[in-house]
Scaffold this active site. Structure first.
Site, PDB file in Angstrom:
ATOM      1  N   ARG A  56      16.471  -1.172  -5.639  1.00 31.59           N
ATOM      2  CA  ARG A  56      16.051  -1.827  -6.938  1.00 31.59           C
ATOM      3  C   ARG A  56      16.359  -1.617  -8.916  1.00 31.59           C
ATOM      4  O   ARG A  56      17.274  -1.616  -9.158  1.00 31.59           O
ATOM      5  CB  ARG A  56      14.925  -1.540  -6.872  1.00 31.59           C
ATOM      6  CG  ARG A  56      14.271  -2.211  -5.778  1.00 31.59           C
ATOM      7  CD  ARG A  56      13.905  -4.119  -5.790  1.00 31.59           C
ATOM      8  NE  ARG A  56      14.908  -4.368  -5.915  1.00 31.59           N
ATOM      9  CZ  ARG A  56      15.488  -4.790  -4.122  1.00 31.59           C
ATOM     10  NH1 ARG A  56      15.419  -3.906  -3.030  1.00 31.59           N
ATOM     11  NH2 ARG A  56      16.844  -5.519  -4.322  1.00 31.59           N
ATOM     12  N   GLN A  86       3.147  -5.605 -14.808  1.00 38.43           N
ATOM     13  CA  GLN A  86       3.697  -5.432 -13.593  1.00 38.43           C
ATOM     14  C   GLN A  86       4.567  -4.912 -13.050  1.00 38.43           C
ATOM     15  O   GLN A  86       4.919  -4.532 -11.742  1.00 38.43           O
ATOM     16  CB  GLN A  86       3.000  -6.474 -12.721  1.00 38.43           C
ATOM     17  CG  GLN A  86       1.486  -6.412 -13.097  1.00 38.43           C
ATOM     18  CD  GLN A  86       1.484  -7.914 -11.970  1.00 38.43           C
ATOM     19  OE1 GLN A  86       0.503  -8.597 -11.037  1.00 38.43           O
ATOM     20  NE2 GLN A  86       1.127  -9.187 -12.877  1.00 38.43           N
ATOM     21  N   VAL A  88       8.271  -3.002 -12.890  1.00 37.08           N
ATOM     22  CA  VAL A  88       8.763  -1.515 -12.371  1.00 37.08           C
ATOM     23  C   VAL A  88       9.642  -1.335 -13.182  1.00 37.08           C
ATOM     24  O   VAL A  88      10.676  -0.208 -13.467  1.00 37.08           O
ATOM     25  CB  VAL A  88       8.327  -1.022 -10.996  1.00 37.08           C
ATOM     26  CG1 VAL A  88       6.931  -1.290 -11.253  1.00 37.08           C
ATOM     27  CG2 VAL A  88       9.704  -1.877  -9.939  1.00 37.08           C
ATOM     28  N   HIS A 104       2.156  -1.195 -12.486  1.00 37.12           N
ATOM     29  CA  HIS A 104       2.781  -0.866 -10.979  1.00 37.12           C
ATOM     30  C   HIS A 104       4.045   0.920 -10.922  1.00 37.12           C
ATOM     31  O   HIS A 104       4.790   0.309  -9.983  1.00 37.12           O
ATOM     32  CB  HIS A 104       3.356  -1.590 -10.064  1.00 37.12           C
ATOM     33  CG  HIS A 104       2.108  -2.598 -10.098  1.00 37.12           C
ATOM     34  ND1 HIS A 104       1.929  -3.723 -10.402  1.00 37.12           N
ATOM     35  CD2 HIS A 104       0.492  -2.606 -10.126  1.00 37.12           C
ATOM     36  CE1 HIS A 104       1.074  -5.010  -9.712  1.00 37.12           C
ATOM     37  NE2 HIS A 104      -0.064  -3.942  -9.869  1.00 37.12           N
ATOM     38  N   GLY A 172       4.342 -15.120 -16.134  1.00 38.95           N
ATOM     39  CA  GLY A 172       5.199 -14.955 -14.634  1.00 38.95           C
ATOM     40  C   GLY A 172       4.813 -13.841 -13.820  1.00 38.95           C
ATOM     41  O   GLY A 172       5.432 -13.178 -13.158  1.00 38.95           O
ATOM     42  N   THR A 173       3.734 -14.539 -13.458  1.00 39.16           N
ATOM     43  CA  THR A 173       2.724 -13.906 -12.345  1.00 39.16           C
ATOM     44  C   THR A 173       2.526 -14.310 -11.421  1.00 39.16           C
ATOM     45  O   THR A 173       1.745 -15.354 -12.185  1.00 39.16           O
ATOM     46  CB  THR A 173       2.099 -12.469 -12.530  1.00 39.16           C
ATOM     47  OG1 THR A 173       1.391 -12.254 -11.752  1.00 39.16           O
ATOM     48  CG2 THR A 173       1.057 -12.891 -13.468  1.00 39.16           C
TER      49      THR A 173
HETATM   50  N1  APR Z   1      10.139 -17.435 -15.675  1.00 34.28           N
HETATM   51  C1  APR Z   1       8.408 -17.262 -15.550  1.00 34.28           C
HETATM   52  N2  APR Z   1       8.322 -17.101 -14.591  1.00 34.28           N
HETATM   53  C2  APR Z   1       8.994 -17.406 -13.380  1.00 34.28           C
HETATM   54  C3  APR Z   1      10.254 -17.198 -13.547  1.00 34.28           C
HETATM   55  C4  APR Z   1      10.808 -17.155 -15.200  1.00 34.28           C
HETATM   56  N3  APR Z   1      12.433 -17.133 -14.409  1.00 34.28           N
HETATM   57  N4  APR Z   1      11.006 -18.146 -12.497  1.00 34.28           N
HETATM   58  C5  APR Z   1       9.726 -17.394 -12.049  1.00 34.28           C
HETATM   59  N5  APR Z   1       8.558 -17.277 -11.887  1.00 34.28           N
HETATM   60  C6  APR Z   1       7.072 -17.076 -11.508  1.00 34.28           C
HETATM   61  C7  APR Z   1       6.658 -17.786 -10.563  1.00 34.28           C
HETATM   62  O1  APR Z   1       6.353 -19.085 -10.244  1.00 34.28           O
HETATM   63  C8  APR Z   1       5.951 -16.762  -9.768  1.00 34.28           C
HETATM   64  O2  APR Z   1       4.288 -17.012 -10.651  1.00 34.28           O
HETATM   65  O3  APR Z   1       6.910 -15.532 -11.548  1.00 34.28           O
HETATM   66  C9  APR Z   1       5.358 -15.255 -10.466  1.00 34.28           C
HETATM   67  C10 APR Z   1       6.230 -14.518  -9.487  1.00 34.28           C
HETATM   68  O4  APR Z   1       5.925 -13.622  -8.782  1.00 34.28           O
HETATM   69  P1  APR Z   1       5.240 -12.844  -7.638  1.00 34.28           P
HETATM   70  O5  APR Z   1       6.351 -12.436  -6.401  1.00 34.28           O
HETATM   71  O6  APR Z   1       4.120 -13.421  -6.484  1.00 34.28           O
HETATM   72  O7  APR Z   1       4.985 -11.414  -8.932  1.00 34.28           O
HETATM   73  P2  APR Z   1       4.169 -10.574  -9.355  1.00 34.28           P
HETATM   74  O8  APR Z   1       3.130 -11.844 -10.123  1.00 34.28           O
HETATM   75  O9  APR Z   1       4.810  -9.923 -10.642  1.00 34.28           O
HETATM   76  O10 APR Z   1       4.200  -9.839  -8.185  1.00 34.28           O
HETATM   77  C11 APR Z   1       2.937  -9.268  -8.785  1.00 34.28           C
HETATM   78  O11 APR Z   1       3.023  -7.797  -6.684  1.00 34.28           O
HETATM   79  O12 APR Z   1       4.410  -7.492  -4.903  1.00 34.28           O
HETATM   80  C12 APR Z   1       4.122  -6.911  -5.265  1.00 34.28           C
HETATM   81  O13 APR Z   1       3.881  -4.341  -7.294  1.00 34.28           O
HETATM   82  C13 APR Z   1       4.584  -5.841  -7.125  1.00 34.28           C
HETATM   83  O14 APR Z   1       4.192  -6.300  -9.109  1.00 34.28           O
HETATM   84  C14 APR Z   1       3.704  -6.834  -8.110  1.00 34.28           C
HETATM   85  C15 APR Z   1       3.218  -7.254  -7.496  1.00 34.28           C
END
Ligand code: APR
Length: 228
Positions: A56, A86, A88, A104, A172-173
């Site tokens: 990573r 969230q 890192v 995180h 983006g979460t």
């Molecule tokens: N722009 C904006 N959002 C996007 C893009 C983009 N180009 N591409 C994907 N996404 C969105 C997806 O649709 C999804 O809703 O980003 C989100 C990513 O979600 P996750 O993969 O679940 O990531 P996140 O929510 O940050 O995860 C939370 O989980 O694994 C743990 O600790 C880790 O901090 C992380 C936490």
């Protein structure tokens, strides 16, 4: 100046080439999360965990802030912005955002597994951490990452920051991981809440959804906010 809090997740960095976790082809499809991101995984096989975060870190060192990160810096001319991430990675900081809270942990930091859990910066010239790499007091170093099952030391600070904001923006979460996802509930009632994501995210109704990727979505957000 109005306060604006931006809660970011992996999608914020997707356009920089950094993998998200739960999208198709995301990290948790390729790696068993319990083996690389839990205290039990670390006990069982620290070399595997270190290797996962070494990869990573290498990916991060090869990546750059994207237009979305840069636009959030531009918006500091108009708003008192606090980013609660969230992520890192350090792409918000490298873009120039002035206030960034990492919920995180941080990839470019490591900490001692000994009492005191001292935190150290990772040397960019030697970004790999291996079994046998010790802190000055002789304890094995581990990634400075909040793993599943561990407490989130910054959550109270983050909740306080969210509770003070005039505008909340979520980018983006998937909002699937708590307690981070619960931060949304600390926002004052009635403030504008925006959500930028190209995919559907389950969230309550009084949110202005911008169904776009981060950089395009932030551009649209800026137009809306600056006309407010
Ligand atoms: N722009 C904006 N959002 C996007 C893009 C983009 N180009 N591409 C994907 N996404 C969105 C997806 O649709 C999804 O809703 O980003 C989100 C990513 O979600 P996750 O993969 O679940 O990531 P996140 O929510 O940050 O995860 C939370 O989980 O694994 C743990 O600790 C880790 O901090 C992380 C936490």
């Amino acid at each position: 100046m109005k306060k604006l809090v931006v809660l970011t997740g992996a999608g914020m960095s997707a356009e920089s080439g950094i993998s998200t976790f739960r999208d198709a082809g995301g990290l948790w499809e390729k790696y068993p999360v319990e083996e690389v991101a839990t205290p039990e995984g670390w006990q069982k096989n620290p070399a595997l965990v270190l290797d996962f975060y070494n990869q990573r870190r290498k990916q991060l060192l090869d990546s750059k802030p994207n237009e979305g990160h840069k636009q959030l810096v531009e918006l500091e001319k108009y708003f008192d912005i606090h980013i609660v991430t969230q992520n890192v990675d350090n792409l918000h900081e490298r873009a120039g955002s002035s206030k960034v809270l990492h919920l995180h942990g941080e990839l470019m930091k490591v900490r001692s597994t000994g009492y005191g859990q001292e935190v150290f910066d990772v040397d960019k010239a030697k970004p790999e951490i291996n079994v046998g790499d010790l802190c000055p007091k002789g304890y094995q170093l581990r990634p400075h990452i909040v793993w599943f099952g561990e407490s989130v030391p910054e959550i109270e600070n983050a909740a306080e920051i969210v509770s003070q904001t005039d505008v909340l923006v979520i980018i983006g979460t998937s909002l699937q991981v708590y307690p981070a996802a619960g931060l949304v509930n600390y926002a004052k009632r009635g403030i504008p809440v925006f959500l930028i994501d190209p995919n559907e995210v389950a969230v309550n109704n009084d949110v202005h959804i911008i169904r776009k990727g981060a950089s395009e979505g932030i551009w649209e957000l800026a137009k809306i906010l600056l006309e407010l």
